[in-house]
Design a protein around this motif. Sequence first.
Motif, PDB file in Angstrom:
ATOM      1  N   PRO A 128       0.840  -1.209   0.000  1.00 25.37           N
ATOM      2  CA  PRO A 128       0.000   0.000   0.000  1.00 25.37           C
ATOM      3  C   PRO A 128       0.869   1.251   0.000  1.00 25.37           C
ATOM      4  N   VAL A 129       0.450   2.278  -0.714  1.00 26.18           N
ATOM      5  CA  VAL A 129       1.280   3.472  -0.852  1.00 26.18           C
ATOM      6  C   VAL A 129       1.382   4.267   0.446  1.00 26.18           C
ATOM      7  N   SER A 130       0.545   3.949   1.433  1.00 27.88           N
ATOM      8  CA  SER A 130       0.637   4.637   2.721  1.00 27.88           C
ATOM      9  C   SER A 130       2.004   4.434   3.373  1.00 27.88           C
ATOM     10  N   GLY A 131       2.695   3.359   2.998  1.00 23.84           N
ATOM     11  CA  GLY A 131       4.012   3.081   3.558  1.00 23.84           C
ATOM     12  C   GLY A 131       5.164   3.557   2.685  1.00 23.84           C
ATOM     13  N   TYR A 132       4.855   4.281   1.608  1.00 23.63           N
ATOM     14  CA  TYR A 132       5.906   4.730   0.694  1.00 23.63           C
ATOM     15  C   TYR A 132       6.579   6.006   1.204  1.00 23.63           C
ATOM     16  N   SER A 133       7.852   6.119   0.964  1.00 28.13           N
ATOM     17  CA  SER A 133       8.545   7.384   1.180  1.00 28.13           C
ATOM     18  C   SER A 133       8.215   8.329   0.031  1.00 28.13           C
ATOM     19  N   SER A 134       8.613   9.594   0.156  1.00 28.91           N
ATOM     20  CA  SER A 134       8.356  10.560  -0.917  1.00 28.91           C
ATOM     21  C   SER A 134       9.084  10.149  -2.194  1.00 28.91           C
ATOM     22  N   GLY A 135      10.267   9.544  -2.040  1.00 32.37           N
ATOM     23  CA  GLY A 135      11.003   9.091  -3.209  1.00 32.37           C
ATOM     24  C   GLY A 135      10.313   7.936  -3.920  1.00 32.37           C
ATOM     25  N   MET A 136       9.736   7.014  -3.132  1.00 29.67           N
ATOM     26  CA  MET A 136       8.987   5.900  -3.715  1.00 29.67           C
ATOM     27  C   MET A 136       7.773   6.400  -4.481  1.00 29.67           C
ATOM     28  N   LEU A 137       7.039   7.341  -3.872  1.00 27.47           N
ATOM     29  CA  LEU A 137       5.866   7.914  -4.536  1.00 27.47           C
ATOM     30  C   LEU A 137       6.257   8.583  -5.847  1.00 27.47           C
ATOM     31  N   LYS A 138       7.403   9.256  -5.818  1.00 27.17           N
ATOM     32  CA  LYS A 138       7.869   9.946  -7.015  1.00 27.17           C
ATOM     33  C   LYS A 138       8.146   8.949  -8.138  1.00 27.17           C
ATOM     34  N   LYS A 139       8.784   7.845  -7.791  1.00 28.45           N
ATOM     35  CA  LYS A 139       9.104   6.834  -8.807  1.00 28.45           C
ATOM     36  C   LYS A 139       7.830   6.250  -9.419  1.00 28.45           C
ATOM     37  N   VAL A 140       6.825   5.986  -8.576  1.00 31.97           N
ATOM     38  CA  VAL A 140       5.560   5.448  -9.088  1.00 31.97           C
ATOM     39  C   VAL A 140       4.897   6.459 -10.005  1.00 31.97           C
ATOM     40  N   SER A 141       4.896   7.730  -9.608  1.00 31.46           N
ATOM     41  CA  SER A 141       4.299   8.786 -10.425  1.00 31.46           C
ATOM     42  C   SER A 141       4.975   8.868 -11.791  1.00 31.46           C
ATOM     43  N   LEU A 142       6.298   8.778 -11.807  1.00 28.77           N
ATOM     44  CA  LEU A 142       7.038   8.822 -13.069  1.00 28.77           C
ATOM     45  C   LEU A 142       6.749   7.592 -13.919  1.00 28.77           C
ATOM     46  N   LEU A 143       6.678   6.431 -13.266  1.00 28.11           N
ATOM     47  CA  LEU A 143       6.337   5.206 -13.994  1.00 28.11           C
ATOM     48  C   LEU A 143       4.995   5.354 -14.707  1.00 28.11           C
ATOM     49  N   LEU A 144       4.002   5.871 -13.992  1.00 27.84           N
ATOM     50  CA  LEU A 144       2.666   6.025 -14.565  1.00 27.84           C
ATOM     51  C   LEU A 144       2.677   6.988 -15.753  1.00 27.84           C
ATOM     52  N   ALA A 145       3.544   7.998 -15.692  1.00 26.42           N
ATOM     53  CA  ALA A 145       3.613   8.976 -16.790  1.00 26.42           C
ATOM     54  C   ALA A 145       4.125   8.352 -18.081  1.00 26.42           C
ATOM     55  N   PHE A 146       4.825   7.221 -17.970  1.00 27.82           N
ATOM     56  CA  PHE A 146       5.388   6.578 -19.150  1.00 27.82           C
ATOM     57  C   PHE A 146       4.565   5.374 -19.614  1.00 27.82           C
ATOM     58  N   THR A 147       3.351   5.210 -19.071  1.00 32.18           N
ATOM     59  CA  THR A 147       2.486   4.118 -19.512  1.00 32.18           C
ATOM     60  C   THR A 147       1.735   4.516 -20.777  1.00 32.18           C
ATOM     61  N   GLY A 148       1.215   3.521 -21.463  1.00 28.61           N
ATOM     62  CA  GLY A 148       0.444   3.778 -22.679  1.00 28.61           C
ATOM     63  C   GLY A 148       1.326   4.240 -23.834  1.00 28.61           C
ATOM     64  N   ARG A 149       0.689   4.932 -24.776  1.00 29.73           N
ATOM     65  CA  ARG A 149       1.393   5.452 -25.952  1.00 29.73           C
ATOM     66  C   ARG A 149       1.141   6.957 -26.068  1.00 29.73           C
ATOM     67  N   PRO A 150       1.652   7.726 -25.116  1.00 29.97           N
ATOM     68  CA  PRO A 150       1.381   9.167 -25.106  1.00 29.97           C
ATOM     69  C   PRO A 150       2.068   9.889 -26.253  1.00 29.97           C
ATOM     70  N   LYS A 151       1.467  11.003 -26.641  1.00 24.15           N
ATOM     71  CA  LYS A 151       2.084  11.912 -27.598  1.00 24.15           C
ATOM     72  C   LYS A 151       2.838  13.012 -26.859  1.00 24.15           C
ATOM     73  N   VAL A 152       2.356  13.325 -25.634  1.00 27.31           N
ATOM     74  CA  VAL A 152       2.969  14.359 -24.804  1.00 27.31           C
ATOM     75  C   VAL A 152       3.080  13.831 -23.368  1.00 27.31           C
ATOM     76  N   ILE A 153       4.238  14.053 -22.739  1.00 21.41           N
ATOM     77  CA  ILE A 153       4.415  13.731 -21.319  1.00 21.41           C
ATOM     78  C   ILE A 153       4.828  15.009 -20.600  1.00 21.41           C
ATOM     79  N   LEU A 154       4.082  15.347 -19.547  1.00 17.53           N
ATOM     80  CA  LEU A 154       4.333  16.532 -18.739  1.00 17.53           C
ATOM     81  C   LEU A 154       4.949  16.097 -17.417  1.00 17.53           C
ATOM     82  N   LEU A 155       6.149  16.573 -17.113  1.00 17.47           N
ATOM     83  CA  LEU A 155       6.848  16.204 -15.890  1.00 17.47           C
ATOM     84  C   LEU A 155       7.047  17.450 -15.033  1.00 17.47           C
ATOM     85  N   ASP A 156       6.334  17.520 -13.908  1.00 21.30           N
ATOM     86  CA  ASP A 156       6.422  18.671 -13.001  1.00 21.30           C
ATOM     87  C   ASP A 156       7.463  18.370 -11.927  1.00 21.30           C
TER      88      ASP A 156
END
Length: 210
Positions: A128-156
């Motif tokens: 469960p993500v409740s046990g993730y550190s901020s770095g772990m959450l960041k990695k998951v967020s980045l992973l999700l941004a690279f899923t599918g076949r996007p034409k544009v990826i926005l990284l904040d």
Amino acid sequence: MASHVINLQQVVKSYHDTVILDIPRLELDYGVYWLLGGNGAGKTTSMKVMAGLIPFQGDILLDGTISCNKQPVQYRRYVNYAEAEPLYPGFITGSDLVALYAKTKGQGFKDVQEMIDLLGLGSFIHRPVSGYSSGMLKKVSLLLAFTGRPKVILLDEPLITLDTQSLPLLYTLVETFHQQYGVTFCITSHQPVTAGSIQLQVQDKNIVKI
């Protein structure tokens, strides 16, 4: 073929009668863009507007044909976004999030398990993500941004809370998706977008100031 990957037209975003964004026109061709601006300048708001996650006046066209406001589901299928400080319901696992994104985004350019291994997520992705550190959450967020076949990826702010060992891996993903799969990137960062021998080439014309 459309001449612009993403086209902002008369985009205005206000909060409580205060105008945060006022972009009469902004056309971005295929490339890697660095969005610059001081704290409170509206960088994150700009990213969320471009991702189609918050309402705004005006419209954004993808490839000149897909309207953010008129075809929101199709638009969001091709525009991915990673938050600066991601938050998810604590009871959900990283695997749950990956499965949800894979279902909604469809088959990806790269195998999801390959990216999980690349980013070193395998040891905690099923917790469960409740046990993730901020770095772990960041990695998951980045992973999700690279899923599918996007034409544009926005990284904040993709570099914050990310350990130094993961930076070259992130740059490798960006370089691969840009060069091999034709993905356009828009990145906000307070740090130079470089890591070791890998450098994202952001020319002066690709620096968007707000």
